[in-house]
Write a protein that holds these residues in place. Structure first.
Motif, PDB file in Angstrom:
ATOM      1  N   TRP A 127       0.796  -1.299   0.160  1.00 49.11           N
ATOM      2  CA  TRP A 127       0.040  -0.177   0.099  1.00 49.11           C
ATOM      3  C   TRP A 127       0.564   1.123   0.084  1.00 49.11           C
ATOM      4  CZ3 TRP A 127       0.679   3.161   4.022  1.00 49.11           C
ATOM      5  CH2 TRP A 127       1.046   2.720   5.340  1.00 49.11           C
ATOM      6  N   THR A 128       2.257   0.987   0.343  1.00 48.93           N
ATOM      7  CA  THR A 128       3.066   2.086   0.357  1.00 48.93           C
ATOM      8  C   THR A 128       3.321   2.976  -0.856  1.00 48.93           C
ATOM      9  OG1 THR A 128       4.760   0.914   0.544  1.00 48.93           O
ATOM     10  CG2 THR A 128       4.071   1.645   2.611  1.00 48.93           C
ATOM     11  N   ILE A 129       3.370   1.777  -2.102  1.00 50.94           N
ATOM     12  CA  ILE A 129       3.602   1.947  -3.376  1.00 50.94           C
ATOM     13  C   ILE A 129       2.351   2.919  -3.866  1.00 50.94           C
ATOM     14  CG2 ILE A 129       4.094   1.209  -5.696  1.00 50.94           C
ATOM     15  CD1 ILE A 129       5.526  -1.022  -4.118  1.00 50.94           C
ATOM     16  N   ALA A 130       1.358   2.079  -3.716  1.00 50.65           N
ATOM     17  CA  ALA A 130      -0.137   2.823  -3.958  1.00 50.65           C
ATOM     18  C   ALA A 130      -0.149   4.466  -3.551  1.00 50.65           C
ATOM     19  CB  ALA A 130      -1.211   2.051  -3.619  1.00 50.65           C
ATOM     20  N   LEU A 131       0.192   4.627  -2.033  1.00 49.12           N
ATOM     21  CA  LEU A 131       0.168   5.792  -1.595  1.00 49.12           C
ATOM     22  C   LEU A 131       0.986   6.815  -2.231  1.00 49.12           C
ATOM     23  CD1 LEU A 131      -1.088   7.564   0.751  1.00 49.12           C
ATOM     24  CD2 LEU A 131       1.133   6.793   2.129  1.00 49.12           C
ATOM     25  N   LEU A 132       2.364   6.350  -2.668  1.00 49.94           N
ATOM     26  CA  LEU A 132       3.336   7.227  -3.454  1.00 49.94           C
ATOM     27  C   LEU A 132       2.831   7.618  -4.609  1.00 49.94           C
ATOM     28  CD1 LEU A 132       6.687   5.362  -2.405  1.00 49.94           C
ATOM     29  CD2 LEU A 132       5.992   7.605  -1.606  1.00 49.94           C
ATOM     30  N   PHE A 133       2.170   6.611  -5.511  1.00 49.35           N
ATOM     31  CA  PHE A 133       1.439   7.045  -6.730  1.00 49.35           C
ATOM     32  C   PHE A 133       0.523   7.973  -6.646  1.00 49.35           C
ATOM     33  CE2 PHE A 133       3.084   2.913  -8.668  1.00 49.35           C
ATOM     34  CZ  PHE A 133       3.719   3.491  -9.682  1.00 49.35           C
ATOM     35  N   TRP A 134      -0.353   8.006  -5.396  1.00 45.52           N
ATOM     36  CA  TRP A 134      -1.337   8.743  -5.236  1.00 45.52           C
ATOM     37  C   TRP A 134      -0.930  10.156  -4.870  1.00 45.52           C
ATOM     38  CZ3 TRP A 134      -4.804   5.164  -1.816  1.00 45.52           C
ATOM     39  CH2 TRP A 134      -5.297   4.200  -2.540  1.00 45.52           C
ATOM     40  N   ALA A 135       0.037  10.246  -4.061  1.00 48.36           N
ATOM     41  CA  ALA A 135       0.980  11.561  -3.733  1.00 48.36           C
ATOM     42  C   ALA A 135       1.235  11.976  -4.932  1.00 48.36           C
ATOM     43  CB  ALA A 135       1.776  11.301  -2.511  1.00 48.36           C
ATOM     44  N   ALA A 136       2.144  11.677  -5.765  1.00 54.06           N
ATOM     45  CA  ALA A 136       2.658  12.000  -6.901  1.00 54.06           C
ATOM     46  C   ALA A 136       1.408  12.490  -7.923  1.00 54.06           C
ATOM     47  CB  ALA A 136       3.609  11.023  -7.565  1.00 54.06           C
ATOM     48  N   GLY A 137       0.535  11.800  -8.091  1.00 54.27           N
ATOM     49  CA  GLY A 137      -0.701  12.285  -8.970  1.00 54.27           C
ATOM     50  C   GLY A 137      -1.111  13.451  -8.293  1.00 54.27           C
ATOM     51  N   VAL A 138      -1.443  13.466  -7.265  1.00 53.87           N
ATOM     52  CA  VAL A 138      -2.098  14.787  -6.558  1.00 53.87           C
ATOM     53  C   VAL A 138      -1.168  15.911  -6.725  1.00 53.87           C
ATOM     54  CG1 VAL A 138      -2.994  15.954  -4.301  1.00 53.87           C
ATOM     55  CG2 VAL A 138      -3.654  13.640  -5.047  1.00 53.87           C
ATOM     56  N   VAL A 139       0.059  15.844  -6.414  1.00 54.79           N
ATOM     57  CA  VAL A 139       1.086  17.051  -6.869  1.00 54.79           C
ATOM     58  C   VAL A 139       0.996  17.435  -8.004  1.00 54.79           C
ATOM     59  CG1 VAL A 139       3.628  17.470  -6.588  1.00 54.79           C
ATOM     60  CG2 VAL A 139       2.445  16.190  -4.794  1.00 54.79           C
ATOM     61  N   ILE A 140       1.172  16.377  -9.143  1.00 55.34           N
ATOM     62  CA  ILE A 140       1.209  16.919 -10.589  1.00 55.34           C
ATOM     63  C   ILE A 140      -0.041  17.438 -10.995  1.00 55.34           C
ATOM     64  CG2 ILE A 140       1.395  15.931 -12.786  1.00 55.34           C
ATOM     65  CD1 ILE A 140       3.552  13.944 -11.742  1.00 55.34           C
ATOM     66  N   VAL A 141      -1.212  16.881 -10.355  1.00 54.59           N
ATOM     67  CA  VAL A 141      -2.633  17.586 -10.754  1.00 54.59           C
ATOM     68  C   VAL A 141      -2.605  18.954 -10.152  1.00 54.59           C
ATOM     69  CG1 VAL A 141      -5.041  17.590 -10.283  1.00 54.59           C
ATOM     70  CG2 VAL A 141      -3.835  15.209 -11.172  1.00 54.59           C
ATOM     71  N   ALA A 142      -2.039  19.315  -9.059  1.00 56.72           N
ATOM     72  CA  ALA A 142      -2.113  20.622  -8.457  1.00 56.72           C
ATOM     73  C   ALA A 142      -0.928  21.641  -8.841  1.00 56.72           C
ATOM     74  CB  ALA A 142      -1.992  20.387  -6.971  1.00 56.72           C
ATOM     75  N   SER A 143      -0.094  20.954  -9.969  1.00 61.04           N
ATOM     76  CA  SER A 143       0.942  21.888 -10.451  1.00 61.04           C
ATOM     77  C   SER A 143       0.812  22.806 -11.690  1.00 61.04           C
ATOM     78  CB  SER A 143       2.163  20.822 -10.678  1.00 61.04           C
ATOM     79  OG  SER A 143       2.143  20.010 -11.670  1.00 61.04           O
ATOM     80  N   PRO A 144      -0.064  22.825 -12.393  1.00 58.21           N
ATOM     81  CA  PRO A 144      -0.045  23.764 -13.381  1.00 58.21           C
ATOM     82  C   PRO A 144       0.079  25.239 -13.426  1.00 58.21           C
ATOM     83  CG  PRO A 144      -1.946  22.111 -13.620  1.00 58.21           C
ATOM     84  CD  PRO A 144      -1.274  21.746 -12.198  1.00 58.21           C
TER      85      PRO A 144
END
Length: 90
Positions: free
Chosen positions: A3-20
């Motif tokens: 689940w830590t890998i999934a959490l890392l993917f989610w965190a990276a996804g949220v950061v990238i979605v919030a970065s534009p």
């Protein structure tokens, strides 16, 4: 552990979605620096001035919605990969 890998993917996804917004403001700052550098080097080195002017025009040609769509698409793919990683971890 999986689940830590999934959490890392989610965190990276949220950061990238919030970065534009940050990325577009950073592109605007780089464009401004290129224009200033082109004006400053105009009297000293004409080729360098032309290069930085072309760079500023190229950065000016990037519309904000392309940055937004690209970041949101990549971020959503990372969030989806996080869901897939969570499914396969159990």
């Amino acid at each position: 552990m999986g689940w830590t890998i999934a959490l890392l993917f989610w965190a990276a996804g949220v950061v990238i979605v919030a970065s534009p917004r940050y990325l577009f403001h950073r592109l605007e700052a780089i464009k401004s620096e290129s224009v200033d550098h082109a004006k400053a080097s105009e009297a000293v080195d004409k080729e360098e001035s032309i290069f930085f002017f072309i760079e500023a025009k190229a950065l000016d040609a990037i519309p904000w919605w392309i940055v937004t769509v690209t970041c949101v698409t990549i971020g959503l793919f990372l969030i989806a990969f996080g869901v897939i990683a969570l499914v396969f971890s159990y």
